[in-house]
Design a protein around this motif. Structure first.
Motif, PDB file in Angstrom:
ATOM      1  N   ALA A 157       0.855  -1.188   0.000  1.00  0.00           N
ATOM      2  CA  ALA A 157       0.000   0.000   0.000  1.00  0.00           C
ATOM      3  C   ALA A 157       0.887   1.233   0.000  1.00  0.00           C
ATOM      4  N   TYR A 158       0.383   2.308  -0.595  1.00  0.00           N
ATOM      5  CA  TYR A 158       1.165   3.533  -0.617  1.00  0.00           C
ATOM      6  C   TYR A 158       0.329   4.714  -0.137  1.00  0.00           C
ATOM      7  N   THR A 159       1.024   5.729   0.345  1.00  0.00           N
ATOM      8  CA  THR A 159       0.398   6.998   0.699  1.00  0.00           C
ATOM      9  C   THR A 159       1.212   8.113   0.057  1.00  0.00           C
ATOM     10  N   ILE A 160       0.569   9.230  -0.154  1.00  0.00           N
ATOM     11  CA  ILE A 160       1.234  10.425  -0.676  1.00  0.00           C
ATOM     12  C   ILE A 160       1.298  11.435   0.450  1.00  0.00           C
ATOM     13  N   ARG A 161       2.469  11.930   0.751  1.00  0.00           N
ATOM     14  CA  ARG A 161       2.638  12.954   1.790  1.00  0.00           C
ATOM     15  C   ARG A 161       3.113  14.218   1.087  1.00  0.00           C
ATOM     16  N   ASP A 162       2.440  15.335   1.347  1.00  0.00           N
ATOM     17  CA  ASP A 162       2.859  16.608   0.752  1.00  0.00           C
ATOM     18  C   ASP A 162       2.622  17.728   1.756  1.00  0.00           C
ATOM     19  N   GLY A 163       2.831  18.965   1.327  1.00  0.00           N
ATOM     20  CA  GLY A 163       2.694  20.099   2.232  1.00  0.00           C
ATOM     21  C   GLY A 163       4.027  20.579   2.767  1.00  0.00           C
ATOM     22  N   PHE A 164       5.132  20.055   2.238  1.00  0.00           N
ATOM     23  CA  PHE A 164       6.466  20.453   2.670  1.00  0.00           C
ATOM     24  C   PHE A 164       7.427  20.301   1.502  1.00  0.00           C
ATOM     25  N   GLN A 165       8.569  20.936   1.600  1.00  0.00           N
ATOM     26  CA  GLN A 165       9.601  20.873   0.573  1.00  0.00           C
ATOM     27  C   GLN A 165      10.676  19.873   0.997  1.00  0.00           C
ATOM     28  N   ILE A 166      11.236  19.149   0.025  1.00  0.00           N
ATOM     29  CA  ILE A 166      12.253  18.136   0.311  1.00  0.00           C
ATOM     30  C   ILE A 166      13.500  18.455  -0.505  1.00  0.00           C
ATOM     31  N   ALA A 167      14.491  19.054   0.144  1.00  0.00           N
ATOM     32  CA  ALA A 167      15.764  19.309  -0.527  1.00  0.00           C
ATOM     33  C   ALA A 167      16.610  18.040  -0.563  1.00  0.00           C
ATOM     34  N   ASP A 168      16.498  17.239   0.509  1.00  0.00           N
ATOM     35  CA  ASP A 168      17.219  15.972   0.558  1.00  0.00           C
ATOM     36  C   ASP A 168      16.543  15.071   1.582  1.00  0.00           C
ATOM     37  N   ILE A 169      16.805  13.775   1.463  1.00  0.00           N
ATOM     38  CA  ILE A 169      16.225  12.797   2.375  1.00  0.00           C
ATOM     39  C   ILE A 169      17.257  11.708   2.615  1.00  0.00           C
ATOM     40  N   THR A 170      17.317  11.221   3.855  1.00  0.00           N
ATOM     41  CA  THR A 170      18.223  10.137   4.196  1.00  0.00           C
ATOM     42  C   THR A 170      17.614   9.348   5.346  1.00  0.00           C
ATOM     43  N   GLN A 171      18.214   8.215   5.639  1.00  0.00           N
ATOM     44  CA  GLN A 171      17.767   7.441   6.797  1.00  0.00           C
ATOM     45  C   GLN A 171      18.990   7.008   7.584  1.00  0.00           C
ATOM     46  N   PHE A 172      18.803   6.915   8.888  1.00  0.00           N
ATOM     47  CA  PHE A 172      19.851   6.413   9.755  1.00  0.00           C
ATOM     48  C   PHE A 172      19.196   5.598  10.855  1.00  0.00           C
ATOM     49  N   ASP A 173      19.608   4.354  10.975  1.00  0.00           N
ATOM     50  CA  ASP A 173      19.139   3.477  12.037  1.00  0.00           C
ATOM     51  C   ASP A 173      17.612   3.374  12.065  1.00  0.00           C
ATOM     52  N   GLY A 174      16.981   3.305  10.870  1.00  0.00           N
ATOM     53  CA  GLY A 174      15.541   3.147  10.758  1.00  0.00           C
ATOM     54  C   GLY A 174      14.736   4.424  10.853  1.00  0.00           C
ATOM     55  N   THR A 175      15.398   5.563  11.056  1.00  0.00           N
ATOM     56  CA  THR A 175      14.711   6.848  11.156  1.00  0.00           C
ATOM     57  C   THR A 175      14.951   7.650   9.877  1.00  0.00           C
ATOM     58  N   ILE A 176      13.878   8.247   9.350  1.00  0.00           N
ATOM     59  CA  ILE A 176      13.962   9.052   8.132  1.00  0.00           C
ATOM     60  C   ILE A 176      14.182  10.508   8.508  1.00  0.00           C
ATOM     61  N   TYR A 177      15.142  11.154   7.831  1.00  0.00           N
ATOM     62  CA  TYR A 177      15.422  12.576   8.048  1.00  0.00           C
ATOM     63  C   TYR A 177      15.248  13.314   6.727  1.00  0.00           C
ATOM     64  N   ILE A 178      14.592  14.476   6.794  1.00  0.00           N
ATOM     65  CA  ILE A 178      14.353  15.302   5.612  1.00  0.00           C
ATOM     66  C   ILE A 178      14.957  16.677   5.839  1.00  0.00           C
ATOM     67  N   ILE A 179      15.622  17.183   4.804  1.00  0.00           N
ATOM     68  CA  ILE A 179      16.096  18.573   4.821  1.00  0.00           C
ATOM     69  C   ILE A 179      15.121  19.361   3.961  1.00  0.00           C
ATOM     70  N   ASN A 180      14.553  20.435   4.543  1.00  0.00           N
ATOM     71  CA  ASN A 180      13.549  21.199   3.798  1.00  0.00           C
ATOM     72  C   ASN A 180      14.199  22.358   3.039  1.00  0.00           C
ATOM     73  N   ASP A 181      13.369  23.208   2.423  1.00  0.00           N
ATOM     74  CA  ASP A 181      13.861  24.319   1.603  1.00  0.00           C
ATOM     75  C   ASP A 181      14.591  25.374   2.420  1.00  0.00           C
ATOM     76  N   ALA A 182      14.346  25.441   3.731  1.00  0.00           N
ATOM     77  CA  ALA A 182      15.052  26.396   4.599  1.00  0.00           C
ATOM     78  C   ALA A 182      16.298  25.765   5.217  1.00  0.00           C
ATOM     79  N   ARG A 183      16.642  24.555   4.754  1.00  0.00           N
ATOM     80  CA  ARG A 183      17.817  23.798   5.208  1.00  0.00           C
ATOM     81  C   ARG A 183      17.719  23.328   6.657  1.00  0.00           C
ATOM     82  N   TYR A 184      16.478  23.176   7.155  1.00  0.00           N
ATOM     83  CA  TYR A 184      16.270  22.569   8.468  1.00  0.00           C
ATOM     84  C   TYR A 184      16.195  21.064   8.303  1.00  0.00           C
TER      85      TYR A 184
END
Length: 188
Positions: free
Chosen positions: A46-73
Motif C-alpha cells: 500500500a502507498y500513501t502520498i505525503r505533501d505540504g512540505f519541501q524536500i531538498a534531501d532525504i536520508t535514513q539512519f538506524d531506521g529513522t527518516i530525516y528530511i532537509i527542507n527548503d530552509a535547510r532545516y
C-alpha cells in the motif's frame, strides 16, 4: 491523478527503512525542490502520498527518516504534529466502488469503525453529491466502536474521504464497515 500530475522525477531521491520505501518527487512546477513524498509499505503493498512540505534531501539512519527542507532545516519524519508550525491537513480516501453492481442504485446508511483520539471529518460521496459529518473521537488510547448514521440519496457509486480537523490527530483501527441498501428494483 497524482501520478499523472508529476512534474518531474529527474531529481527524485529514495530511501528504505523498516520495509518501507520513500521516494521524493516534484508535483508543482513552481516548487524549487521536491514537494511530495510517495511512501510505499512493501509488506502491506500500500502507498500513501505525503505533501505540504519541501524536500531538498532525504536520508535514513538506524531506521529513522530525516528530511532537509527548503530552509535547510533537518526534520525527523513521522514525528511531531505539524510541518514547521503549519498544521498538517491529512486525509484518506477509499476507492470509488459500485460494489460490482453498476446497474443498481445504492444508499449508504451507516459507517462503523473503531477509533480514538482527535477530531475527524467524514465525507460520504455518492454520485456527484456529498455529505459531510464531523466526529469527535475519544481523547484516550481506548479504542471504541463508533457508529455514524448517514442519509445519502441513491447513487450507483460511492466512496468516503476521512480527514483530520484543523491538523488534529485521529486513528482508526481495523478498517471500516459500510452498511448500504441496494435497490434491486431501480436500475439506472
Amino acid at each position: 491523478t497524482f501520478i499523472t500530475s508529476l512534474n518531474s522525477v529527474a531529481q527524485s531521491k529514495g530511501v528504505h527503512a523498516d520495509n518501507v520505501l520513500y521516494f521524493s518527487c516534484k508535483v508543482s512546477s513552481a516548487s524549487t525542490y521536491d514537494d511530495a513524498l510517495i511512501v510505499y509499505d512493501i509488506a502491506r503493498q500500500a502507498y500513501t502520498i505525503r505533501d505540504g512540505f519541501q524536500i531538498a534531501d532525504i536520508t535514513q539512519f538506524d531506521g529513522t527518516i530525516y528530511i532537509i527542507n527548503d530552509a535547510r532545516y533537518v526534520y525527523e519524519f513521522n514525528s511531531g504534529t505539524d510541518y514547521d508550525g503549519t498544521a498538517i491537513n491529512a486525509y484518506w480516501e477509499t476507492q470509488h466502488t459500485d460494489m460490482q453492481a453498476k446497474a443498481f442504485l445504492k444508499q449508504v446508511n451507516d459507517i462503523l469503525f473503531r477509533g480514538g483520539s482527535g477530531n475527524m471529518s467524514v465525507e460520504v460521496h455518492f454520485g456527484a453529491d456529498k455529505l459531510a459529518y464531523e466526529q469527535n473521537m475519544l481523547e484516550s488510547k481506548r479504542y471504541t466502536v463508533t457508529r455514524l448514521t448517514v442519509e445519502t440519496d441513491q447513487a450507483s457509486m460511492f466512496w468516503l474521504k476521512l480527514m483530520n480537523v484543523r491538523g488534529s490527530y485521529f486513528e482508526i483501527k481495523g478498517g471500516l464497515s459500510i452498511f448500504f441498501q441496494a435497490n434491486a428494483g431501480k436500475l439506472l
